[in-house]
Design a protein around this motif. Structure first.
Motif, PDB file in Angstrom:
ATOM      1  N   ALA A  41       1.023  -0.959  -0.088  1.00  7.87           N
ATOM      2  CA  ALA A  41      -0.199  -0.164   0.130  1.00  7.87           C
ATOM      3  C   ALA A  41       0.818   1.207   0.172  1.00  7.87           C
ATOM      4  O   ALA A  41       1.948   1.203   0.222  1.00  7.87           O
ATOM      5  CB  ALA A  41      -1.038   0.075   1.048  1.00  7.87           C
ATOM      6  N   HIS A  42       0.154   2.288  -0.321  1.00  5.35           N
ATOM      7  CA  HIS A  42       1.124   3.433  -0.496  1.00  5.35           C
ATOM      8  C   HIS A  42       0.433   4.547   0.041  1.00  5.35           C
ATOM      9  O   HIS A  42      -0.663   4.751   0.429  1.00  5.35           O
ATOM     10  CB  HIS A  42       1.120   4.009  -2.217  1.00  5.35           C
ATOM     11  CG  HIS A  42       1.703   3.070  -3.089  1.00  5.35           C
ATOM     12  ND1 HIS A  42       3.045   2.787  -3.044  1.00  5.35           N
ATOM     13  CD2 HIS A  42       1.295   2.160  -3.723  1.00  5.35           C
ATOM     14  CE1 HIS A  42       3.464   1.956  -4.068  1.00  5.35           C
ATOM     15  NE2 HIS A  42       2.401   1.479  -4.442  1.00  5.35           N
ATOM     16  N   ALA A  43       1.235   5.529   0.626  1.00  2.09           N
ATOM     17  CA  ALA A  43       0.722   6.769   1.252  1.00  2.09           C
ATOM     18  C   ALA A  43       1.496   7.885   0.716  1.00  2.09           C
ATOM     19  O   ALA A  43       2.474   7.941   0.466  1.00  2.09           O
ATOM     20  CB  ALA A  43       1.208   6.736   2.841  1.00  2.09           C
ATOM     21  N   VAL A  44       0.513   9.050   0.423  1.00  6.37           N
ATOM     22  CA  VAL A  44       1.012  10.228  -0.452  1.00  6.37           C
ATOM     23  C   VAL A  44       1.398  11.280   0.813  1.00  6.37           C
ATOM     24  O   VAL A  44       0.331  11.544   1.331  1.00  6.37           O
ATOM     25  CB  VAL A  44       0.224  10.680  -1.394  1.00  6.37           C
ATOM     26  CG1 VAL A  44       0.672  11.982  -2.101  1.00  6.37           C
ATOM     27  CG2 VAL A  44       0.136   9.670  -2.363  1.00  6.37           C
ATOM     28  N   ILE A  45       2.624  11.610   0.922  1.00  3.02           N
ATOM     29  CA  ILE A  45       2.775  12.840   1.780  1.00  3.02           C
ATOM     30  C   ILE A  45       3.074  14.035   1.382  1.00  3.02           C
ATOM     31  O   ILE A  45       3.817  14.264   0.445  1.00  3.02           O
ATOM     32  CB  ILE A  45       3.930  12.456   2.603  1.00  3.02           C
ATOM     33  CG1 ILE A  45       3.921  10.874   3.533  1.00  3.02           C
ATOM     34  CG2 ILE A  45       4.365  13.559   3.690  1.00  3.02           C
ATOM     35  CD1 ILE A  45       5.093  10.537   3.871  1.00  3.02           C
ATOM     36  N   THR A  46       2.178  15.043   1.684  1.00  4.01           N
ATOM     37  CA  THR A  46       2.347  16.224   0.725  1.00  4.01           C
ATOM     38  C   THR A  46       3.067  17.378   1.215  1.00  4.01           C
ATOM     39  O   THR A  46       2.689  18.636   1.533  1.00  4.01           O
ATOM     40  CB  THR A  46       0.699  16.701   0.844  1.00  4.01           C
ATOM     41  OG1 THR A  46       0.327  17.016   1.985  1.00  4.01           O
ATOM     42  CG2 THR A  46      -0.362  16.174   0.104  1.00  4.01           C
ATOM     43  N   ARG A  47       4.511  16.848   1.308  1.00  2.00           N
ATOM     44  CA  ARG A  47       5.664  17.614   1.514  1.00  2.00           C
ATOM     45  C   ARG A  47       6.617  17.387   0.628  1.00  2.00           C
ATOM     46  O   ARG A  47       6.766  16.105   0.078  1.00  2.00           O
ATOM     47  CB  ARG A  47       5.837  17.422   2.879  1.00  2.00           C
ATOM     48  CG  ARG A  47       4.833  17.912   4.031  1.00  2.00           C
ATOM     49  CD  ARG A  47       5.262  17.984   5.453  1.00  2.00           C
ATOM     50  NE  ARG A  47       4.495  18.392   6.467  1.00  2.00           N
ATOM     51  CZ  ARG A  47       4.067  19.862   6.431  1.00  2.00           C
ATOM     52  NH1 ARG A  47       4.567  20.744   5.964  1.00  2.00           N
ATOM     53  NH2 ARG A  47       2.957  19.739   7.406  1.00  2.00           N
ATOM     54  N   ALA A 106       7.576   9.191   6.530  1.00  2.00           N
ATOM     55  CA  ALA A 106       7.594   8.077   5.852  1.00  2.00           C
ATOM     56  C   ALA A 106       8.288   7.103   6.842  1.00  2.00           C
ATOM     57  O   ALA A 106       7.827   5.602   6.715  1.00  2.00           O
ATOM     58  CB  ALA A 106       8.755   8.271   4.604  1.00  2.00           C
ATOM     59  N   ALA A 107       9.078   7.328   7.664  1.00  2.00           N
ATOM     60  CA  ALA A 107       9.742   6.233   8.636  1.00  2.00           C
ATOM     61  C   ALA A 107       8.650   5.877   9.728  1.00  2.00           C
ATOM     62  O   ALA A 107       8.930   4.712   9.753  1.00  2.00           O
ATOM     63  CB  ALA A 107      10.793   7.202   9.401  1.00  2.00           C
ATOM     64  N   ALA A 108       7.782   6.588  10.016  1.00  2.00           N
ATOM     65  CA  ALA A 108       6.774   6.330  10.917  1.00  2.00           C
ATOM     66  C   ALA A 108       5.784   5.547  10.179  1.00  2.00           C
ATOM     67  O   ALA A 108       5.182   4.579  10.820  1.00  2.00           O
ATOM     68  CB  ALA A 108       5.970   7.622  11.508  1.00  2.00           C
ATOM     69  N   LEU A 109       5.476   5.586   8.916  1.00  2.00           N
ATOM     70  CA  LEU A 109       4.598   4.731   8.277  1.00  2.00           C
ATOM     71  C   LEU A 109       5.146   3.444   7.739  1.00  2.00           C
ATOM     72  O   LEU A 109       4.162   2.657   7.501  1.00  2.00           O
ATOM     73  CB  LEU A 109       3.766   5.832   7.022  1.00  2.00           C
ATOM     74  CG  LEU A 109       3.131   6.995   7.360  1.00  2.00           C
ATOM     75  CD1 LEU A 109       3.089   7.686   6.112  1.00  2.00           C
ATOM     76  CD2 LEU A 109       2.012   6.474   8.013  1.00  2.00           C
ATOM     77  N   ALA A 110       6.451   3.461   7.501  1.00  2.00           N
ATOM     78  CA  ALA A 110       7.013   2.105   7.120  1.00  2.00           C
ATOM     79  C   ALA A 110       6.503   0.910   7.780  1.00  2.00           C
ATOM     80  O   ALA A 110       6.340  -0.134   7.430  1.00  2.00           O
ATOM     81  CB  ALA A 110       8.392   2.284   6.978  1.00  2.00           C
ATOM     82  N   GLY A 165       3.409  -0.959   6.989  1.00  2.00           N
ATOM     83  CA  GLY A 165       3.684  -1.605   5.601  1.00  2.00           C
ATOM     84  C   GLY A 165       3.286  -0.593   4.488  1.00  2.00           C
ATOM     85  O   GLY A 165       2.739  -1.020   3.359  1.00  2.00           O
ATOM     86  N   LEU A 166       3.362   0.780   4.720  1.00  2.00           N
ATOM     87  CA  LEU A 166       3.179   1.648   3.798  1.00  2.00           C
ATOM     88  C   LEU A 166       4.234   2.429   3.089  1.00  2.00           C
ATOM     89  O   LEU A 166       5.175   2.548   3.473  1.00  2.00           O
ATOM     90  CB  LEU A 166       2.361   2.959   4.303  1.00  2.00           C
ATOM     91  CG  LEU A 166       0.805   2.613   5.150  1.00  2.00           C
ATOM     92  CD1 LEU A 166       0.358   3.656   5.764  1.00  2.00           C
ATOM     93  CD2 LEU A 166       0.003   2.215   3.721  1.00  2.00           C
ATOM     94  N   ASP A 167       4.374   2.118   1.879  1.00  2.00           N
ATOM     95  CA  ASP A 167       5.266   2.913   0.840  1.00  2.00           C
ATOM     96  C   ASP A 167       5.104   4.254   0.860  1.00  2.00           C
ATOM     97  O   ASP A 167       3.930   4.594   0.383  1.00  2.00           O
ATOM     98  CB  ASP A 167       5.443   2.039  -0.319  1.00  2.00           C
ATOM     99  CG  ASP A 167       6.676   2.588  -1.135  1.00  2.00           C
ATOM    100  OD1 ASP A 167       7.642   3.007  -0.792  1.00  2.00           O
ATOM    101  OD2 ASP A 167       6.445   2.616  -2.369  1.00  2.00           O
ATOM    102  N   ALA A 168       5.804   5.172   1.347  1.00  2.00           N
ATOM    103  CA  ALA A 168       5.468   6.776   1.186  1.00  2.00           C
ATOM    104  C   ALA A 168       6.029   7.326   0.027  1.00  2.00           C
ATOM    105  O   ALA A 168       7.177   6.997  -0.343  1.00  2.00           O
ATOM    106  CB  ALA A 168       6.094   7.282   2.565  1.00  2.00           C
ATOM    107  N   LEU A 169       5.331   8.126  -0.577  1.00  2.00           N
ATOM    108  CA  LEU A 169       5.662   9.051  -1.755  1.00  2.00           C
ATOM    109  C   LEU A 169       5.669  10.315  -1.437  1.00  2.00           C
ATOM    110  O   LEU A 169       4.478  11.118  -1.091  1.00  2.00           O
ATOM    111  CB  LEU A 169       4.677   8.474  -2.911  1.00  2.00           C
ATOM    112  CG  LEU A 169       4.993   9.505  -4.142  1.00  2.00           C
ATOM    113  CD1 LEU A 169       6.407   9.071  -4.778  1.00  2.00           C
ATOM    114  CD2 LEU A 169       3.820   8.863  -5.009  1.00  2.00           C
ATOM    115  N   ALA A 170       6.591  11.047  -1.373  1.00  2.00           N
ATOM    116  CA  ALA A 170       6.721  12.390  -1.074  1.00  2.00           C
ATOM    117  C   ALA A 170       5.939  13.400  -2.549  1.00  2.00           C
ATOM    118  O   ALA A 170       6.619  13.078  -3.615  1.00  2.00           O
ATOM    119  CB  ALA A 170       8.010  13.102  -0.727  1.00  2.00           C
ATOM    120  N   MET A 171       4.964  14.141  -2.459  1.00  2.00           N
ATOM    121  CA  MET A 171       4.255  14.850  -3.332  1.00  2.00           C
ATOM    122  C   MET A 171       3.958  15.992  -3.016  1.00  2.00           C
ATOM    123  O   MET A 171       2.674  16.215  -2.464  1.00  2.00           O
ATOM    124  CB  MET A 171       3.342  13.816  -3.884  1.00  2.00           C
ATOM    125  CG  MET A 171       2.614  14.425  -5.337  1.00  2.00           C
ATOM    126  SD  MET A 171       1.478  13.509  -5.919  1.00  2.00           S
ATOM    127  CE  MET A 171       2.224  11.971  -6.376  1.00  2.00           C
TER     128      MET A 171
END
Length: 66
Positions: free
Chosen positions: A2-8, A17-21, A24-30
């Motif tokens: 699963a992915h998480a979009v971080i708006t930064r 991203a480190a807190a979400l890992a 099981g979330l793959d963070a994408l900075a956008m």
């Protein structure tokens, strides 16, 4: 995965991203906004000095810093 979009921007998103890992979330900075200096840095000071305001609202920590 699963992915998480971080708006930064990536540097500011790293802690999120480190807190979400572990979840099981793959963070994408956008980043969706950008910070820029005002065209006239003295405009706010002149407006406040002119009076007529009961409050000044600051929308974010970044805005307060600026």
């Amino acid at each position: 995965m699963a992915h998480a979009v971080i708006t930064r921007e990536p540097a500011a998103a790293a802690a999120y991203a480190a807190a979400l890992a572990p979840l099981g979330l793959d963070a994408l900075a956008m980043p969706v906004t950008r910070s820029a200096p005002p065209d006239d840095p003295g405009a706010l000071a002149r407006a406040v000095a002119g009076g007529g305001y009961a409050a000044v609202i600051v929308a974010s920590a970044r805005a307060a810093f600026a």
